[in-house]
Structure formats: C-alpha cells, structure tokens
Design a protein around this motif. Sequence first.
Motif, PDB file in Angstrom:
ATOM      1  N   UNK A  12       0.807  -1.223   0.000  1.00 29.81           N
ATOM      2  CA  UNK A  12       0.000   0.000   0.000  1.00 29.81           C
ATOM      3  C   UNK A  12       0.838   1.271   0.000  1.00 29.81           C
ATOM      4  N   UNK A  13       2.019   1.205   0.615  1.00 29.70           N
ATOM      5  CA  UNK A  13       2.824   2.427   0.743  1.00 29.70           C
ATOM      6  C   UNK A  13       3.912   2.538  -0.322  1.00 29.70           C
ATOM      7  N   UNK A  54       8.175   7.912   1.866  1.00 32.68           N
ATOM      8  CA  UNK A  54       8.585   7.472   0.531  1.00 32.68           C
ATOM      9  C   UNK A  54       8.644   8.637  -0.440  1.00 32.68           C
ATOM     10  N   UNK A  55       7.610   9.450  -0.405  1.00 36.02           N
ATOM     11  CA  UNK A  55       7.587  10.586  -1.318  1.00 36.02           C
ATOM     12  C   UNK A  55       8.749  11.533  -1.025  1.00 36.02           C
ATOM     13  N   UNK A  56       8.987  11.785   0.247  1.00 35.60           N
ATOM     14  CA  UNK A  56      10.094  12.668   0.623  1.00 35.60           C
ATOM     15  C   UNK A  56      11.436  12.082   0.179  1.00 35.60           C
ATOM     16  N   UNK A  57      11.604  10.783   0.335  1.00 32.80           N
ATOM     17  CA  UNK A  57      12.853  10.127  -0.105  1.00 32.80           C
ATOM     18  C   UNK A  57      13.007  10.246  -1.620  1.00 32.80           C
TER      19      UNK A  57
ATOM     20  N   UNK B 126       4.270  20.407   3.460  1.00 35.33           N
ATOM     21  CA  UNK B 126       3.844  19.201   4.171  1.00 35.33           C
ATOM     22  C   UNK B 126       2.730  18.488   3.407  1.00 35.33           C
ATOM     23  N   UNK B 127       1.827  19.301   2.876  1.00 36.86           N
ATOM     24  CA  UNK B 127       0.651  18.760   2.191  1.00 36.86           C
ATOM     25  C   UNK B 127       1.033  17.910   0.978  1.00 36.86           C
ATOM     26  N   UNK B 128       1.923  18.468   0.175  1.00 39.51           N
ATOM     27  CA  UNK B 128       2.335  17.762  -1.036  1.00 39.51           C
ATOM     28  C   UNK B 128       3.051  16.464  -0.672  1.00 39.51           C
ATOM     29  N   UNK B 129       3.857  16.534   0.371  1.00 38.40           N
ATOM     30  CA  UNK B 129       4.568  15.322   0.783  1.00 38.40           C
ATOM     31  C   UNK B 129       3.593  14.264   1.273  1.00 38.40           C
ATOM     32  N   UNK B 130       2.581  14.719   1.990  1.00 33.14           N
ATOM     33  CA  UNK B 130       1.647  13.765   2.592  1.00 33.14           C
ATOM     34  C   UNK B 130       0.777  13.100   1.540  1.00 33.14           C
ATOM     35  N   UNK B 131       0.460  13.817   0.503  1.00 31.58           N
ATOM     36  CA  UNK B 131      -0.451  13.279  -0.503  1.00 31.58           C
ATOM     37  C   UNK B 131       0.145  13.413  -1.885  1.00 31.58           C
ATOM     38  N   UNK B 132       0.665  12.313  -2.344  1.00 30.93           N
ATOM     39  CA  UNK B 132       1.351  12.338  -3.630  1.00 30.93           C
ATOM     40  C   UNK B 132       0.400  12.660  -4.777  1.00 30.93           C
TER      41      UNK B 132
END
Lengths: 140, 140
Positions: A12-13, A54-57, B126-132
């Motif tokens: 899922x992630x 994951x997105x941040x990485x 933060x928002x963009x990172x949290x929700x791809x």
Amino acid sequence: MRKITIGDAARQSGVKVPTIRYYESIGLLAAPSRSEGNQRSYEPADIRRLAFIRHARELGFEVGSIRTLLALQDDPDQSCASADAIAKARLIEVEQRIRSLMALKAELEIMVEGCGHGRVDQCRVIEVLADHGQCMHPHH
Amino acid sequence: MRKITIGDAARQSGVKVPTIRYYESIGLLAAPSRSEGNQRSYEPADIRRLAFIRHARELGFEVGSIRTLLALQDDPDQSCASADAIAKARLIEVEQRIRSLMALKAELEIMVEGCGHGRVDQCRVIEVLADHGQCMHPHH
DNA sequence: CTTGCACCTCTAGTCGCTAGAGCATGTAGG
DNA sequence: CCTACATGCTCTAGCGACTAGAGGTGCAAG
C-alpha cells in the motif's frame, strides 16, 4: 480488514518490507502493535506516514530532514518556517546538481562524439579522462 | 626530486591521501615501491593514473567502470568500443538523472511557492509530501 | 496434516570513502 | 645531536540508506 500486515503495508505504501523494518529500527516509524504470533500489525495512519516518507525520499530529502518534516506534520499548530527552509535548501541543492550534471553531460557528449571507434590510442574518451586540460567545461 | 611521497602525490593529483591508500587497497592503483623507512614512493605515471581516476570519478563513473577504462588505457592497441560503451551508458544515466531532477525541481518549486509562511496545517510543503496525488509531475 | 509463503530476528555486506587511534619516520631549527 | 612537529604507517570502525542471507516461526489453503 483490521490487521494490516507488513506485506500489505509495503504494497500500500510502496516501501519495501525490509525498509519498513529498517525505518522502525532507526525510529522514523513508531513500532506498531503485534499480533498474537508476534507479527507487526499496522494502522492506516502508519501507511500514510510511510507514503509520506517514501515521497520525501523520492524527492531526495535525507532521513534527518524527513524526521523534522514528520515532527512538523505531527504538530500542525507550528509555524511552517522550518518546512519551508528544508524544502528551499533541497531546491538549491537540486538546482546545483542539475547545473553540474549539465556540464558533465556536455563533457560526456564531447567524449562520445569524439570516439572514432578505432583503437584506444586515438579514442577521445580515454584521452579526455587522462588529461583534464582537454576538458572544456570548468565544472570542477 | 626522485621520490614522490604520498602527500605530494595527493597535492599533484588532487586525490586525498587516505583515498590514494584506499585505491591501492582495492587494486585500482598498483602498490608503489617503498623507501627505506617503508614509505610509499610514487612515479609520475602513478600521478597521471590518479588524475585519470579523479577525473573519471568527478564524471560519476563508478570504480568498476574506471577499472575497465584503466585496463583499456594500459593496452592502446585495443578497440575503444568498450570505452565508448561505458561513456555512452554514463551519458544516458546522466540524461535520465537530469530529467528526473528537473521534475523534482518543479515539484519543489510548487511546494516552496505554495508555502503561505503560516501554520503547518496550511503549508503546501507538508501537504504535497503527505499526498502524492497533489504532485503534478509523474516523475516517479 | 502438510505444503509453502509470509513473517520474525540477527548479522553482515554494499559503495566510496572518511575518521581516529597509536605508532614510526623524515625534516628543519637550535 | 636533540628536539619539535609534520607527515607517514597500519588497522579498525563509521557514514547513509538500505539490501541480502541465514535460520527459524506463523498462518491459511488444500
């Protein structure tokens, strides 16, 4: 439906199973509750956190920065100045990296174009590497 | 004049002293002769080899590729097809890396521009990172 | 009940260095 | 000749961010 196994969490992630365990070991992700048989059982919030990581990485943030970003996310009343600073610093890094890669690309293109496909002693690839004076792009 | 110490080799080649010893340990550079007191003594050819390695590393070639390139350089009668292939592969890597960094740059710019400098819960970083899903650039 | 996959822990390896400890050597000044 | 001090030596361990493997347990389907 209740229990999300580590495998499901991974699917899922988009974070691989050993990597999830690794993130737990370095304290980036809280240790989840365990099933009777000692298996990790995740909550939807954990999945969101993993996706965030994951997105941040993928954006090239290092774990230290992600730690700060996660702490900010956990406390939404805070000023976002730190988040902004981290993102800006990363942006500058990325811009510099792009510039240096472009110079590098130009140099590689010269090398590849100059290769006469003959013998090594006439090959520009080797020649340019051997003598940096022949490199026209002062990127380093 | 005859004996080039490791420190001089470092200054002349731009490769740091411990790195030179490291290259020797992994067999990228042949072990040089030693002085009476067991100190490494380099030849001009070693300095050239170190400069070659350094330049190649700066261009992002990995040690395995450099090993091949050095082998080619040592045998100038060979066809330079391998050198060409290595350089071309590296060029493609660099081009891909540039593309992905450009996408990344765009995403970071959106994040930074969207930061209202207020509280975290309104912060686009933060928002963009949290929700791809909010990321408009399908680079990954 | 057994097969077989998913899960567990733990250790070690990856890459390309870099840092530090604890010595030996080489050199310049007094 | 003696003393500082820089530089050299070897060896081990650490970095970041995982990844791989060994050797064992849990669990669901057939």
